[in-house]
Design a protein around this motif. Structure first.
Motif, PDB file in Angstrom:
ATOM      1  N   PRO A 369       2.313  -9.999  17.043  1.00 60.21           N
ATOM      2  CA  PRO A 369       3.108  -9.662  15.866  1.00 60.21           C
ATOM      3  C   PRO A 369       4.597  -9.905  16.129  1.00 60.21           C
ATOM      4  CG  PRO A 369       2.422  -7.670  17.011  1.00 60.21           C
ATOM      5  CD  PRO A 369       1.723  -8.814  17.683  1.00 60.21           C
ATOM      6  N   THR A 370       5.380  -9.944  15.060  1.00 59.03           N
ATOM      7  CA  THR A 370       6.791 -10.314  15.151  1.00 59.03           C
ATOM      8  C   THR A 370       7.576  -9.419  16.100  1.00 59.03           C
ATOM      9  OG1 THR A 370       6.682 -11.095  12.861  1.00 59.03           O
ATOM     10  CG2 THR A 370       8.879 -10.720  13.786  1.00 59.03           C
ATOM     11  N   SER A 371       7.268  -8.126  16.113  1.00 57.60           N
ATOM     12  CA  SER A 371       8.060  -7.170  16.884  1.00 57.60           C
ATOM     13  C   SER A 371       7.968  -7.387  18.387  1.00 57.60           C
ATOM     14  CB  SER A 371       7.623  -5.738  16.555  1.00 57.60           C
ATOM     15  OG  SER A 371       6.249  -5.558  16.856  1.00 57.60           O
ATOM     16  N   VAL A 372       6.884  -8.030  18.854  1.00 54.98           N
ATOM     17  CA  VAL A 372       6.728  -8.260  20.289  1.00 54.98           C
ATOM     18  C   VAL A 372       6.416  -9.729  20.594  1.00 54.98           C
ATOM     19  CG1 VAL A 372       5.982  -5.893  20.800  1.00 54.98           C
ATOM     20  CG2 VAL A 372       4.272  -7.643  20.231  1.00 54.98           C
ATOM     21  N   ARG A 373       6.635 -10.599  19.607  1.00 53.77           N
ATOM     22  CA  ARG A 373       6.211 -11.992  19.753  1.00 53.77           C
ATOM     23  C   ARG A 373       6.940 -12.685  20.895  1.00 53.77           C
ATOM     24  NH1 ARG A 373       6.142 -13.816  14.444  1.00 53.77           N
ATOM     25  NH2 ARG A 373       3.968 -13.111  14.445  1.00 53.77           N
ATOM     26  N   PHE A 374       8.259 -12.589  20.930  1.00 49.85           N
ATOM     27  CA  PHE A 374       9.053 -13.242  21.966  1.00 49.85           C
ATOM     28  C   PHE A 374       8.694 -12.671  23.333  1.00 49.85           C
ATOM     29  CE2 PHE A 374      13.622 -15.063  22.549  1.00 49.85           C
ATOM     30  CZ  PHE A 374      13.292 -15.567  23.790  1.00 49.85           C
ATOM     31  N   ALA A 375       8.664 -11.342  23.436  1.00 48.33           N
ATOM     32  CA  ALA A 375       8.384 -10.696  24.722  1.00 48.33           C
ATOM     33  C   ALA A 375       6.972 -10.981  25.196  1.00 48.33           C
ATOM     34  CB  ALA A 375       8.614  -9.188  24.608  1.00 48.33           C
ATOM     35  N   GLY A 376       5.985 -10.829  24.298  1.00 49.38           N
ATOM     36  CA  GLY A 376       4.603 -11.068  24.696  1.00 49.38           C
ATOM     37  C   GLY A 376       4.378 -12.491  25.170  1.00 49.38           C
ATOM     38  N   PHE A 377       4.907 -13.456  24.425  1.00 47.80           N
ATOM     39  CA  PHE A 377       4.791 -14.858  24.807  1.00 47.80           C
ATOM     40  C   PHE A 377       5.478 -15.096  26.147  1.00 47.80           C
ATOM     41  CE2 PHE A 377       4.323 -19.308  23.091  1.00 47.80           C
ATOM     42  CZ  PHE A 377       4.821 -19.960  24.202  1.00 47.80           C
TER      43      PHE A 377
END
Length: 445
Positions: A369-377
Motif C-alpha cells: 500500500p501507498t503508506s509503506v510502498r517505498f519502504a517495503g520495496f
C-alpha cells in the motif's frame, strides 16, 4: 491468461508530457546507477591494477569483492531512505540519492593509485563504494515507486519497462565508454590513467537527473494519500511494524529478487570478466559480447512490458525462470565455443531474462500500500540484492576457483531460478490493480 480486473477505478491518466517526464526522471537514476556498475565491471582489470596490491588474479578478486561490499550497505540505505520517502515524498529523496550516487562514482576516478598512497587507495575505494551502495539503497525502490505511481494502471508494465531500458542504457554507455577509450588510448594508457575518464562522466549525469527530478511534482498517488491524511493523526510505520504487517510480502519479494539479481549481476556485471579470464576471449571481445546482448534486450523490453499488461506478470516470470533453468547450461556451453557462440549464448540468456527485467517496476511496487510502498520495496529489494545479487560475481568466481568447473555460475543461476519459482507460487497477480486500492488482498496479509 487475462490480467485480472482491478477492484478499484483505474488510476486517472496524467497528460502524456508529464508521464514522459516522470519516466525520464525515474530512468535517469537507473541509468546513473548502472553506468557506475558498467564502468566498474568493464574496467575491473584496470581498477584492480591501479588500486590493489598483489598479482593480477588476486587483485581482480579483491576488486570484485569490493564491488560486493557496496551491496552490503544497501539494506541500510533502504532502511533510511525508504521510510523517509513514505513520510516526506518520493521526489525529495530521489533528488538526494542521485547526487550521492554520481558524486561517489566521480570520486572513484580521482583516487590516487596504490603506488602513490599504498593501502589508502583500496580503503578509499571501499568507502566510496559504501557511499554508492547507501544511496542506491533508496534510489531503485524510490524510482520504481515514483514511476509506478505516475503510470496508468493498465499500462504500468509498459511504462515500467523504460526504467529497465535506462538500466541497460546506463550499463551499455559505461561499457561503450570503457571500450572506446581502451581502443583509442591503448592498454598502457588505460592502465596508467585512461580508466579514470569514464568515472568522471557520472558527474554531469547526476546533475541532469537531479534537474529532471526537481522539475517534477510528487506522484499523484502520494499527494492524494497525503491530502487524505491531513487532520488525521497517523504514526509512521516502523521497521518492526512493517515486518510484522507485511512479512509474507517481504519474503515473496525477497525470493523473487534473489532469483532476479543472481541472474542479473552474473549476466551483466560478471560476464566480461568470465568471458576473458575463463573462456579466453580477448579483452575487447569480452566487452563487445555483452554490449551486443544488452542492445538486443533493450529492443525487447517495451514489448515484454506491454505484454505483461495484457496477460499478467506471473506468466512472464514463470516463462523466464523455467526457460533459464532449462537453457542456462546449454547457453554457457555455446558461449565457450568462441566469440560468435558467446554472442548467441548471451543473447539467448538475455531473451529469457527480459520478461523478469521488464516487469520489475510494475510488479513490486503494486505489492504494498501507498503508506509503506517505498519502504517495503526498498527494504525487501536491497536486503535480497545485498546478500545474493552483488555477491554473485565473487561467488561465481570463487566457485570456479574451488571446483575448477567453468559452469559453476550457470549452476548457481539454476539454483536461483528454483528459489524464484517457489516465491512466484505465493505472489499475487497485480497486473491492472489500482495502486489506490489500499485494502486489496494483494496488499494485505
Amino acid at each position: 491468461m487475462p490480467a485480472p480486473h482491478p477492484t478499484a477505478p483505474l488510476q486517472p491518466a496524467v497528460d502524456r508530457t508529464t508521464l514522459r517526464r516522470a519516466i525520464g526522471a525515474s530512468a535517469m537514476g537507473n541509468a546513473t546507477e548502472w553506468f557506475d556498475y558498467g564502468i566498474y565491471a568493464y574496467g575491473v582489470g584496470y581498477i584492480s591494477a591501479a588500486l590493489f596490491p598483489g598479482n593480477t588474479e588476486e587483485a581482480v578478486l579483491f576488486a570484485l569483492a569490493t564491488f560486493a561490499i557496496s551491496f552490503l550497505v544497501r539494506p541500510l540505505g533502504g532502511l533510511f531512505w525508504g521510510p523517509l520517502g513514505d513520510r516526506m515524498g518520493r521526489k525529495s529523496v530521489l533528488a538526494l540519492t542521485i547526487l550521492m550516487m554520481s558524486g561517489a562514482t566521480v570520486c572513484v576516478g580521482l583516487i590516487p593509485d596504490y603506488a602513490t598512497i599504498g593501502f589508502w587507495a583500496p580503503t578509499l575505494l571501499i568507502l566510496l563504494r559504501m557511499v554508492q551502495g547507501f544511496s542506491t539503497g533508496g534510489e531503485y525502490g524510490g524510482a520504481a515507486t515514483f514511476m509506478a505511481e505516475y503510470a496508468p494502471d493498465d499500462k504500468r508494465g509498459f511504462c515500467g519497462s523504460f526504467l529497465e531500458f535506462g538500466t541497460l542504457a546506463g550499463f551499455s554507455l559505461g561499457a561503450l565508454l570503457m571500450l572506446g577509450f581502451s581502443l583509442m588510448l591503448g592498454d598502457a594508457t588505460m592502465y596508467d590513467w585512461g580508466w579514470r575518464i569514464p568515472f568522471l562522466v557520472a558527474g554531469p549525469m547526476g546533475l541532469v537527473g537531479m534537474y529532471l527530478r526537481s522539475k517534477m511534482e510528487d506522484t499523484p498517488v502520494f499527494l492524494e494519500a497525503a491530502l487524505a491524511a491531513q487532520g488525521v493523526k497517523t504514526v509512521s510505520p516502523t521497521l518492526g511494524s512493517l515486518v510484522t504487517g507485511y512479512w509474507r510480502t517481504l519474503l515473496v519479494m525477497g525470493g523473487l529478487v534473489t532469483a532476479l539479481n543472481i541472474v542479473n549481476y552474473t549476466l551483466l556485471s560478471y560476464m566480461p570478466t568470465y568471458l576473458q579470464r575463463r573462456l579466453g576471449l580477448s579483452a575487447n571481445e569480452a566487452l563487445i559480447v555483452p554490449i551486443i546482448g544488452m542492445m538486443f534486450m533493450m529492443v525487447l523490453l517495451p514489448f515484454a512490458g506491454a505484454l505483461s499488461d495484457r496477460v499478467g506478470r506471473k506468466p512472464l516470470w514463470r516463462f523466464s525462470l523455467i526457460g533459464l533453468f532449462l537453457l542456462v547450461v546449454p547457453a554457457y556451453l555455446l558461449m565457450a565455443t568462441g566469440f560468435v557462440g558467446a554472442v548467441f549464448g548471451f543473447a539467448l540468456l538475455g531473451l529469457l531474462y527480459v520478461p523478469q527485467l521488464a516487469t520489475i517496476s510494475a510488479t513490486f511496487p503494486a505489492l504494498f500500500p501507498t503508506s509503506v510502498r517505498f519502504a517495503g520495496f526498498a527494504i525487501a529489494y536491497n536486503v535480497a540484492t545485498s546478500i545474493f545479487g552483488g555477491t554473485a560475481p565473487a561467488i561465481g568466481s570463487g566457485l570456479i576457483g574451488v571446483t575448477g568447473n567453468e559452469l559453476m555460475p550457470a549452476y548457481y543461476m539454476m539454483l536461483a531460478c528454483i528459489v524464484g519459482l517457489i516465491a512466484l507460487r505465493f505472489m499475487p497477480e497485480t497486473a491492472g490493480l489500482s495502486l489506490r486500492d489500499e485494502n486489496h488482498p494483494a496488499r494485505t496479509q
